[in-house]
Motif scaffolding. Structure first.
Motif, mmCIF file in Angstrom:
data_model
loop_
_atom_site.group_PDB
_atom_site.id
_atom_site.type_symbol
_atom_site.label_atom_id
_atom_site.label_comp_id
_atom_site.label_asym_id
_atom_site.label_seq_id
_atom_site.Cartn_x
_atom_site.Cartn_y
_atom_site.Cartn_z
ATOM 1 N N ARG A 511 0.829 -1.213 0.000
ATOM 2 C CA ARG A 511 0.000 0.000 0.000
ATOM 3 C C ARG A 511 0.867 1.269 0.000
ATOM 4 O O ARG A 511 0.523 2.256 -0.654
ATOM 5 N N GLN A 512 1.970 1.233 0.742
ATOM 6 C CA GLN A 512 2.868 2.383 0.728
ATOM 7 C C GLN A 512 3.468 2.590 -0.663
ATOM 8 O O GLN A 512 3.632 3.727 -1.129
ATOM 9 N N GLN A 513 3.784 1.479 -1.335
ATOM 10 C CA GLN A 513 4.277 1.590 -2.713
ATOM 11 C C GLN A 513 3.194 2.132 -3.633
ATOM 12 O O GLN A 513 3.455 2.979 -4.491
ATOM 13 N N GLU A 514 1.980 1.648 -3.465
ATOM 14 C CA GLU A 514 0.889 2.044 -4.349
ATOM 15 C C GLU A 514 0.582 3.529 -4.241
ATOM 16 O O GLU A 514 0.299 4.186 -5.253
ATOM 17 N N PHE A 515 0.630 4.059 -3.046
ATOM 18 C CA PHE A 515 0.309 5.470 -2.841
ATOM 19 C C PHE A 515 1.510 6.395 -3.026
ATOM 20 O O PHE A 515 1.386 7.600 -2.846
ATOM 21 N N GLY A 516 2.689 5.839 -3.370
ATOM 22 C CA GLY A 516 3.841 6.662 -3.696
ATOM 23 C C GLY A 516 4.661 7.143 -2.527
ATOM 24 O O GLY A 516 5.548 7.981 -2.710
ATOM 25 N N PHE A 517 4.397 6.626 -1.327
ATOM 26 C CA PHE A 517 5.170 7.083 -0.173
ATOM 27 C C PHE A 517 6.631 6.642 -0.256
ATOM 28 O O PHE A 517 7.526 7.380 0.143
ATOM 29 N N VAL A 518 6.868 5.446 -0.763
ATOM 30 C CA VAL A 518 8.243 4.952 -0.847
ATOM 31 C C VAL A 518 9.061 5.812 -1.803
ATOM 32 O O VAL A 518 10.207 6.177 -1.521
ATOM 33 N N SER A 519 8.472 6.154 -2.940
ATOM 34 C CA SER A 519 9.173 7.035 -3.888
ATOM 35 C C SER A 519 9.436 8.402 -3.266
ATOM 36 O O SER A 519 10.500 8.998 -3.476
ATOM 37 N N TYR A 520 8.480 8.897 -2.501
ATOM 38 C CA TYR A 520 8.666 10.195 -1.831
ATOM 39 C C TYR A 520 9.797 10.124 -0.805
ATOM 40 O O TYR A 520 10.656 11.009 -0.740
ATOM 41 N N TRP A 521 9.823 9.057 -0.006
ATOM 42 C CA TRP A 521 10.885 8.919 1.001
ATOM 43 C C TRP A 521 12.249 8.819 0.338
ATOM 44 O O TRP A 521 13.220 9.418 0.802
#
Length: 590
Positions: A511-521
């Motif tokens: 879910r974190q990958q899907e919502f783009g949080f990992v890319s943001y971090w």
């Protein structure tokens, strides 16, 4: 005799009544259990029944359900569980489950279990037995279930640890136990390898807090399940190896680090891939050519050959068009033609006043060729003086030893490359590799852009280096995409074997990958490191001092060539005079 007959008739009547009551009770129990199994199939569909035990009450019920049934009367099987995950497990006692196959235990860990209790079994003790096995989806019924309709479901984080549910209620029997852990601790250790995980001091109570694109994943998961993250920090050289050992031994729940697919041998201790990246060389940028070699770079041998051919053709045309004859055609007049040489170099040369049209046309061609030639070389020269070209770089793994720069690799990564029999790694000579047992020390050299070595780096870590080099006057390293040991490598988070909330963690990760949080971090990793003082916001490229003008050594080659040409010209001139004098002396003597 009459009284004896009457007594026997009374006893027979009483026994028949007791048998009818017992049969009716067993029939009611089976019907209630059948209703329970049908309700469980409605709540969460299952297509397979796994029954532990011999002569269990669930055996006759399996014939009345349209599902596949697997009987394990001995309590264990030597084979891995190869059926689907939609399996309901039935057992007449927790002691009847004696499964010893690790893969089967992992596959059936989160499946729902229905246990038939004996009279002397208490629900809380049964829940505690299954909790020690890290199996939490447990429901139980007693032998009075036919009349009481009472179902006992384990509740791990509540007090008491079981709840009583009526068969006719709409209350769910099985719940997700770990959606609310009520502050229970999750044990982890951070590797403190930025930007994966970085230590944040908590000014209030002194607890250890971590940040980073791996640490943030663990932090947000602990917040989601309402757990307390218990962070520990190790002071050891092989910190990643120690974290992996503790995870495998069950001392940690989650390791705040990344485990590569190069060294993953037990998939039970690795999560679903967190990041897909490449694993390549981080190579130093080739040095700029010194100015004194620029003149040699702009003169290409193929271009010189073409110019020589054009020179010969123009010399022949000039000789022929002057007198309309080939009488003066000779090797010396062609190669050392004064007019064509000076014309191609952009210098003036004499032209007869009564030149014909053909000669004038050839002179125009010579002038046009001189303009093109001098303009081209002047443009190359000025461009290369402004930004000199670089020296030859590394284009293959065999070229690594040619630039006198060894590769610094942590020993744990060397072991991973050797164990996977990486073909590219085998092409590198051993003397060109420097192993570091202390992984943080090796990474410290890489973070400081130490020019003594080349390094290995993953694509996700290189993104932070690329962002940092944008503030440099000149880039120091580049990501050699043609020199990759693996173009698709999986980075996973280490998880304890039989971790009961593994599925929740992996679902949270995706879910974190899907919502783009990992890319943001990951995109903000460099700025987070600067904020924490782990990376200086300054130029680490060690730029050379700026020289406003060319120095004498920058044109030393040109001066040497010019001096050699002058010497050759003087020698040729003296030879020409000497030959003429010798011819004149021989003629006069004769």
């Amino acid at each position: 005799m009459a009284w004896l007959v009457i007594l026997l008739l009374c006893i027979g009547s009483s026994c028949s009544r007791f048998l009818d009551v017992a049969n009716r009770s067993n029939s009611d129990l089976e019907e209630r259990l059948l209703s329970l199994l049908q309700r469980l199939q409605v709540e969460e569909f299952y297509d397979t029944l796994l029954i532990y035990g011999k002569d269990c009450i669930f055996h006759p019920l399996s014939r009345r359900l349209d599902v596949s049934t697997v009987l394990v009367s001995s309590g264990s099987t030597e084979l891995d569980w190869n059926f689907g995950s939609l399996t309901l497990i039935l057992s007449c006692s927790p002691e009847l489950e004696k499964m010893v196959t690790n893969r089967t235990l992992v596959k059936l860990q989160t499946n729902r279990r229905l246990v038939y209790l004996r009279r002397n079994d208490h629900p809380d003790s049964v829940c505690d037995i299954y909790r020690q096995r890290e199996q939490y989806n447990i429901a139980m019924v007693k032998d009075d279930f036919g009349t009481s309709n009472a179902i006992y479901a384990c509740r791990h984080f509540e007090d008491p640890i079981f709840a009583e549910v009526d068969l006719s209620d709409n209350t769910p029997i099985y719940i997700e136990q770990f959606e609310n852990m009520l502050g229970k601790p999750i044990k982890t250790v951070a590797d403190l390898l930025s930007p994966r995980s970085m230590l944040l001091p908590d000014e209030q109570n002194g607890d250890k807090r971590i940040t980073g694109y791996v640490a943030n994943l663990v932090n947000t998961f602990a917040q989601k399940v309402n757990a307390t993250l218990k962070v520990d920090v190790l002071n050891t050289k092989s910190i990643v190896r120690e974290i992996l050992r503790r995870v495998q031994d069950g001392e940690l729940d989650i390791g705040t680090t990344l485990e590569t697919s190069l060294r993953t041998t037990l998939f039970e201790t690795a999560s679903y891939p967190y990041i897909l990246t490449s694993y390549c060389l981080m190579v130093q940028e080739p040095a700029k050519l010194p100015y004194n070699l620029v003149y040699a770079v702009i003169v290409d041998r193929y271009i010189l050959g073409i110019i020589f051919i054009v020179l010969c053709i123009l010399s022949m045309l000039l000789i022929y068009s002057h007198k309309k004859s080939w009488k003066d055609l000779s090797l010396a007049n062609i190669v050392l033609n004064d007019k064509s040489l000076r014309g191609l170099l952009g210098q003036s040369f004499p032209v007869p006043s009564n030149a014909n049209k053909h000669l004038k046309l050839i002179v125009c061609i010579v002038c046009f060729a001189s303009i093109m030639l001098t303009t081209m070389y002047e443009a190359y020269l000025q461009s290369y003086f402004t930004n000199p070209p670089t020296e030859a770089g590394i284009h293959s793994f065999q070229d690594i030893g040619k630039n006198q720069k060894q590769i610094a690799i942590p020993s744990i990564e060397v072991y991973g490359l050797i164990s996977t029999n990486n073909s590219h790694f085998q092409e590198i000579q051993k003397e060109n590799i420097i192993e570091f047992d202390n992984m943080p020390e090796c990474y410290k050299l890489r973070d400081d852009f130490n020019l003594s070595y080349n390094y290995l780096v993953t694509g996700d870590r290189w993104s932070a280096y690329a962002e940092q080099q944008t503030i440099f006057k000149e880039p120091v390293f580049y990501f050699a995409r043609d020199l990759c040991f693996s173009r698709l490598i999986f980075l996973s988070v280490p998880l304890r074997p039989y971790l009961p909330y593994r599925h929740l963690f992996e679902d949270h990760m995706m879910r974190q990958q899907e919502f783009g949080f990992v890319s943001y971090w990951r995109s903000h990793s460099f700025f987070e490191m600067v904020r924490l003082g782990l990376t200086p916001l300054k130029d680490l490229s060690h730029p050379l001092a700026y020289t406003p003008s060319l120095l004498i050594e920058d044109v030393s080659w040109i001066l040497k060539i010019y001096l050699a040409a002058m010497m050759i010209s003087v020698v040729c001139f003296l030879l020409e005079i000497g030959v003429n004098r010798w011819k004149y002396w021989r003629k006069s003597s004769n």
